[in-house]
Design a protein around this motif. Sequence first.
Motif, short mmCIF file in Angstrom:
data_model
loop_
_atom_site.label_atom_id
_atom_site.label_comp_id
_atom_site.label_asym_id
_atom_site.label_seq_id
_atom_site.Cartn_x
_atom_site.Cartn_y
_atom_site.Cartn_z
N PHE A 78 48.10 29.54 36.54
CA PHE A 78 48.14 30.96 35.80
C PHE A 78 46.94 31.63 36.25
CE2 PHE A 78 44.99 27.96 33.68
CZ PHE A 78 43.89 28.86 33.36
N ALA A 79 46.89 33.15 36.07
CA ALA A 79 46.04 34.12 36.48
C ALA A 79 45.39 34.65 35.40
CB ALA A 79 46.64 35.01 37.52
N THR A 80 44.40 35.41 35.50
CA THR A 80 43.51 36.06 34.35
C THR A 80 43.22 37.55 34.72
OG1 THR A 80 41.40 35.02 34.99
CG2 THR A 80 42.63 33.98 33.26
N SER A 81 42.27 38.03 34.60
CA SER A 81 42.08 39.47 34.35
C SER A 81 42.19 40.13 35.54
CB SER A 81 40.86 39.93 33.71
OG SER A 81 39.76 39.30 34.22
N ALA A 82 41.49 39.51 36.73
CA ALA A 82 41.41 39.96 37.97
C ALA A 82 42.68 40.49 38.63
CB ALA A 82 40.88 39.05 39.29
N VAL A 83 43.83 39.34 38.37
CA VAL A 83 45.44 39.57 39.04
C VAL A 83 45.95 40.69 37.87
CG1 VAL A 83 47.66 38.60 39.46
CG2 VAL A 83 45.56 37.62 40.06
N ARG A 84 45.68 40.39 36.67
CA ARG A 84 46.35 40.96 35.50
C ARG A 84 46.11 42.59 35.77
NH1 ARG A 84 44.26 38.35 31.18
NH2 ARG A 84 42.69 39.65 31.02
N GLU A 85 44.93 42.92 36.06
CA GLU A 85 44.63 44.53 36.04
C GLU A 85 44.72 45.09 37.35
OE1 GLU A 85 40.65 44.66 34.30
OE2 GLU A 85 41.41 43.51 32.51
N ALA A 86 45.08 44.26 38.53
CA ALA A 86 45.37 44.86 39.84
C ALA A 86 46.50 45.91 39.80
CB ALA A 86 45.41 43.76 40.81
N THR A 87 46.34 46.98 40.41
CA THR A 87 47.47 47.87 40.50
C THR A 87 48.64 47.70 41.28
OG1 THR A 87 46.33 49.24 42.45
CG2 THR A 87 45.91 49.81 40.27
N ASN A 88 48.39 46.45 41.92
CA ASN A 88 49.61 45.92 42.81
C ASN A 88 49.91 44.45 42.39
OD1 ASN A 88 47.04 44.74 43.72
ND2 ASN A 88 47.77 44.70 46.00
N ALA A 89 49.52 44.12 41.10
CA ALA A 89 49.85 43.07 40.66
C ALA A 89 51.10 42.22 40.93
CB ALA A 89 49.40 42.76 39.19
N ASP A 90 52.32 43.07 40.60
CA ASP A 90 53.57 42.44 40.76
C ASP A 90 53.81 42.06 42.39
OD1 ASP A 90 54.28 42.72 38.42
OD2 ASP A 90 55.10 44.75 38.46
N ALA A 91 53.30 42.94 43.18
CA ALA A 91 53.46 42.57 44.60
C ALA A 91 52.68 41.32 45.00
CB ALA A 91 52.82 43.78 45.75
N VAL A 92 51.51 41.38 44.67
CA VAL A 92 50.63 40.14 44.72
C VAL A 92 51.33 38.86 44.35
CG1 VAL A 92 48.57 38.82 44.38
CG2 VAL A 92 48.56 41.53 44.75
N LEU A 93 51.72 38.69 42.91
CA LEU A 93 52.59 37.69 42.47
C LEU A 93 53.74 37.19 43.31
CD1 LEU A 93 52.28 38.53 38.69
CD2 LEU A 93 51.00 36.81 40.00
N ALA A 94 54.27 38.39 43.82
CA ALA A 94 55.55 37.98 44.37
C ALA A 94 55.33 37.50 45.70
CB ALA A 94 56.30 39.41 44.71
N ARG A 95 54.54 37.86 46.65
CA ARG A 95 53.82 37.49 47.89
C ARG A 95 53.36 35.84 47.70
NH1 ARG A 95 49.97 38.51 51.84
NH2 ARG A 95 50.69 37.47 53.88
N VAL A 96 52.84 35.68 46.74
CA VAL A 96 52.36 34.32 46.56
C VAL A 96 53.20 33.42 46.24
CG1 VAL A 96 50.93 32.92 44.98
CG2 VAL A 96 49.98 35.06 45.71
N ARG A 97 54.45 33.84 45.37
CA ARG A 97 55.74 33.06 45.03
C ARG A 97 56.22 32.68 46.12
NH1 ARG A 97 58.36 36.46 42.32
NH2 ARG A 97 56.69 36.13 40.59
N THR A 98 56.53 33.70 47.17
CA THR A 98 57.31 33.42 48.35
C THR A 98 56.74 32.86 49.60
OG1 THR A 98 58.29 35.84 48.28
CG2 THR A 98 58.40 35.01 50.41
N VAL A 99 55.40 32.71 49.51
CA VAL A 99 54.63 32.03 50.72
C VAL A 99 54.47 30.43 50.17
CG1 VAL A 99 52.64 31.83 52.03
CG2 VAL A 99 53.84 34.07 51.54
N THR A 100 54.14 30.43 48.90
CA THR A 100 53.52 29.10 48.23
C THR A 100 54.72 28.36 47.61
OG1 THR A 100 52.51 29.95 46.42
CG2 THR A 100 51.20 30.00 48.49
N GLY A 101 55.45 29.20 46.65
CA GLY A 101 56.30 28.53 45.86
C GLY A 101 55.83 28.67 44.58
#
Length: 310
Positions: A78-101
């Motif tokens: 899970f992730a908290t405020s730093a990721v939650r409030e980033a303006t590119n959160a969706d893109a960050v989450l997608a990249r983490v999912r693609t690279v690491t699963g």
Amino acid sequence: MRLGVLDVGSNTVHLLVVDAHPGACPLPAHSHKAELRLAQLLDEDGAISAKGVDQLIATVEDALQAAEDKGCEDVLPFATSAVREATNADAVLARVRTVTGVDLTVLTGEEEARLTFLAARRWFGWSAGRLLVLDIGGGSLEIALGIDEDPDAAVSLPLGAGRLTAAMLPGDPPQPDDVRALRRHVRAQIARTVHEFSRFGRPDHVVATSKTFKQLARITGAARTADGLYVQRALNRAALEEWVPKLATMTSAQRSMLPGVSEGRSGQLLAGALVAEGAMDLFGVDELEICPWALREGVILRRLDHLPTD
């Protein structure tokens, strides 16, 4: 079963490995921690930088390897405020999912407060009565109050120690005017929420979680971490009020020499102390007890509650 909980926070990425089963106390088996400081890797638009995303991915991969090495059957990420409030959160989450699963679940601030409250309730039990729980993270302050396992009121405020330090305390040591401005800002934010909690009655027991509160308790005289998990530790408001002006005149290096204060957290300690002092004052708390369990344990307990018992 052996579970891992992967906490992508504003300051650290922390993998906690526990041995647990429904109805039992989760027993810590391993801790893997990396200071990433995502909140400080934002660009001018509030997005996590490309460098920050790369560092996050590398850190998550290291944590996954540690979980595998320790024999985890499952990892709860899970992730908290730093990721939650980033303006590119969706893109960050997608990249983490693609690279690491890894599919990071982004908790809302209220969810953070409720899960932390659950952990505190399980630690102290029903005899604690109405609980008020405070938690200062890198990006936010969580407050929750209630008599059950799910609190009657729970809020998250943008008053994390790391966030406030970066935004409002640029000097080392900070300028007195900046410290006063931060104090006013913190108290104004907290004061807006007091009525929401006061209508449920005064708490019977006040507790706090998080590294910030633990460090503040330690410098005001609480027992060392090495003395054990079950030693009672408390933070007294009068003692904290004596320390705040001292912390305001210290550099980060000087604070890191205090008992229990790490070099990585020393720069945030003053902001955290101002938040703790403001919360205790405005909620009328003279003393609170430090709870060893917090958000990560709350995530684990919630997962165990939903496992079949046969």
